[in-house]
Design an enzyme around this catalytic site. Structure first.
Site, PDB file in Angstrom:
ATOM      1  N   CYS A 136       0.842  -1.211   0.000  1.00 48.99           N
ATOM      2  CA  CYS A 136       0.000   0.000   0.000  1.00 48.99           C
ATOM      3  C   CYS A 136       0.870   1.252   0.000  1.00 48.99           C
ATOM      4  CB  CYS A 136      -0.905  -0.018   1.231  1.00 48.99           C
ATOM      5  SG  CYS A 136      -1.889   1.482   1.410  1.00 48.99           S
ATOM      6  N   CYS A 139      -0.425   4.085   2.301  1.00 49.86           N
ATOM      7  CA  CYS A 139      -0.174   3.851   3.727  1.00 49.86           C
ATOM      8  C   CYS A 139       1.298   4.076   4.075  1.00 49.86           C
ATOM      9  CB  CYS A 139      -0.509   2.413   4.130  1.00 49.86           C
ATOM     10  SG  CYS A 139      -2.023   1.784   3.425  1.00 49.86           S
ATOM     11  N   ASP A 140       2.218   3.607   3.218  1.00 50.56           N
ATOM     12  CA  ASP A 140       3.631   3.543   3.607  1.00 50.56           C
ATOM     13  C   ASP A 140       4.554   4.467   2.821  1.00 50.56           C
ATOM     14  OD1 ASP A 140       2.943   1.532   5.420  1.00 50.56           O
ATOM     15  OD2 ASP A 140       3.105  -0.008   3.882  1.00 50.56           O
TER      16      ASP A 140
END
Ligand code: NAP
Length: 324
Positions: A136, A139-140
């Protein structure tokens, strides 16, 4: 929340499909509960930008998900945060069991559990998940500012996520196993035009390498020549498709060779009253708008089924405007 009680419809999964089904079910006056084990919104919450949902030329996945959830809430949809552990088909009612011990009896079930990111299955992938291996970018990606990362895959997801990472990272490599992308032309053109992205054609990863601080490189192999080499990297983002989350699909329901559930045009399985929608269902296009459409179809079909099953005294007449 009503425990161990009778519902018209239980929806499993709170992504675009499940929430759309919930909106249509409430408007059809079905006694409905939606069960979601994580955060409502589903896979789309991980998308940085959504540009193909009608009415929104540009919106983040998280915002679009929030709008779906707010709309369902405005329709008074009951949403329960728990994990469904089993769906047991019955002749009169189906049974839905929750991890928390609650058991629902229901006329109809809509399964909208979607899919999960597919893994490469190479050494280091599991060991360094969260330490440089990610599924993701939204997300990261933040952790890779001015770093060098590799995206694996050649579909819409890989190219979209590479474009997102190219705004953060110093350099983004895309490793694709063939010499042509599967992604839509508009994304291919954007990748081509982004000077921060370099595509490694005919390339697969053989290993994720790491040191004490996390991922530090990868082993690569040329699929044409068989030549192997190593590359220094700070992160590896894997987007090679999805596997359907079909664990809850009751035995006897037909799936295709890839594990997607085969339904009729009403999204109904071979078991009357059990519907499957969204990315879990066999279909041509896995898109947010298609999942939402599936949710509408299944909820209207469930409403018809419930109306047929209810005794005349129980029938709750919905005003015509609710069914439009
Ligand atoms: P996908 O379209 O199935 O693409 C997966 C990619 O990963 C393919 O390029 C495939 O290579 C590669 N791949 C698969 N297994 C691999 C392996 N073991 N090793 C190396 N490479 C591997 O998956 P997706 O990109 O996640 O998209 C899923 C669905 O969602 C699609 O229908 C897509 O259109 C849709 N989607 C749409 C949007 C949008 O419209 N904005 C955004 C995201 C996703 P090959 O090409 O060689 O098979």
């Amino acid at each position: 929340m009503s425990e161990n009680s009778l519902y018209d419809l239980v929806i499993v999964g709170g992504g675009p499909g499940g929430l759309s089904a919930g909106i249509y079910a409430m408007r059809a006056a079905l006694k409905t509960v939606l069960v979601e084990k994580g955060v409502a919104g589903g896979q789309v919450t991980m998308s940085d930008e959504v540009e193909n949902y009608p009415g929104f030329s540009h919106i983040s996945g998280a915002e679009l998900s929030m709008k779906f959830a707010e709309h369902a809430q405005a329709c008074d949809l009951e949403v329960v945060s728990d994990e469904v552990t089993a769906i047991e088909p019955g002749l009169e009612y189906h049974t839905v069991r929750l991890a928390g011990g609650v058991v629902y009896s229901t006329h109809a079930v809509i399964l909208a559990t979607g899919g999960s990111p597919r893994k490469l299955g190479i050494p280091g992938e599991d060991d360094y998940y969260g330490k440089g291996v990610s599924y993701c970018a939204v997300c990261d990606g933040f952790f890779f500012r001015d770093k060098t990362v590799m995206v694996v895959g050649g579909g819409d997801t890989a190219t979209e996520e590479a474009l997102y990472l190219a705004k953060i990272a110093r350099k983004v490599y895309i490793a694709h196993r063939r010499d042509a992308f599967r992604a839509s032309m508009i994304l291919q053109k954007r990748v081509e035009a982004d000077c921060n992205i370099e595509v490694l054609w005919n390339t697969v990863l053989t290993e994720v390498k790491a040191d004490d601080s996390g991922v530090c490189g990868a082993g690569l192999k040329d699929t044409q020549t068989g030549e192997e080499r190593s590359m220094d990297l700070d992160g590896v983002f894997i987007f090679i498709g999805f596997d359907p989350n079909n664990e809850l699909v009751p035995a006897g329901i037909k799936k295709n060779a890839d594990g997607y559930v085969v339904t009729d045009e009403k999204c109904e399985t071979q078991i009357p009253g059990i519907f499957v929608i969204g990315d879990l269902r066999e279909k041509y296009a896995r898109q947010i708008v298609v999942s939402a459409g599936d949710g509408c179809t299944a909820a209207l079909a469930a409403a018809h089924l419930v109306e047929m099953k209810r005794s005349p005294a129980d029938v709750c007449e919905a005003p015509p405007s609710m069914l439009e």
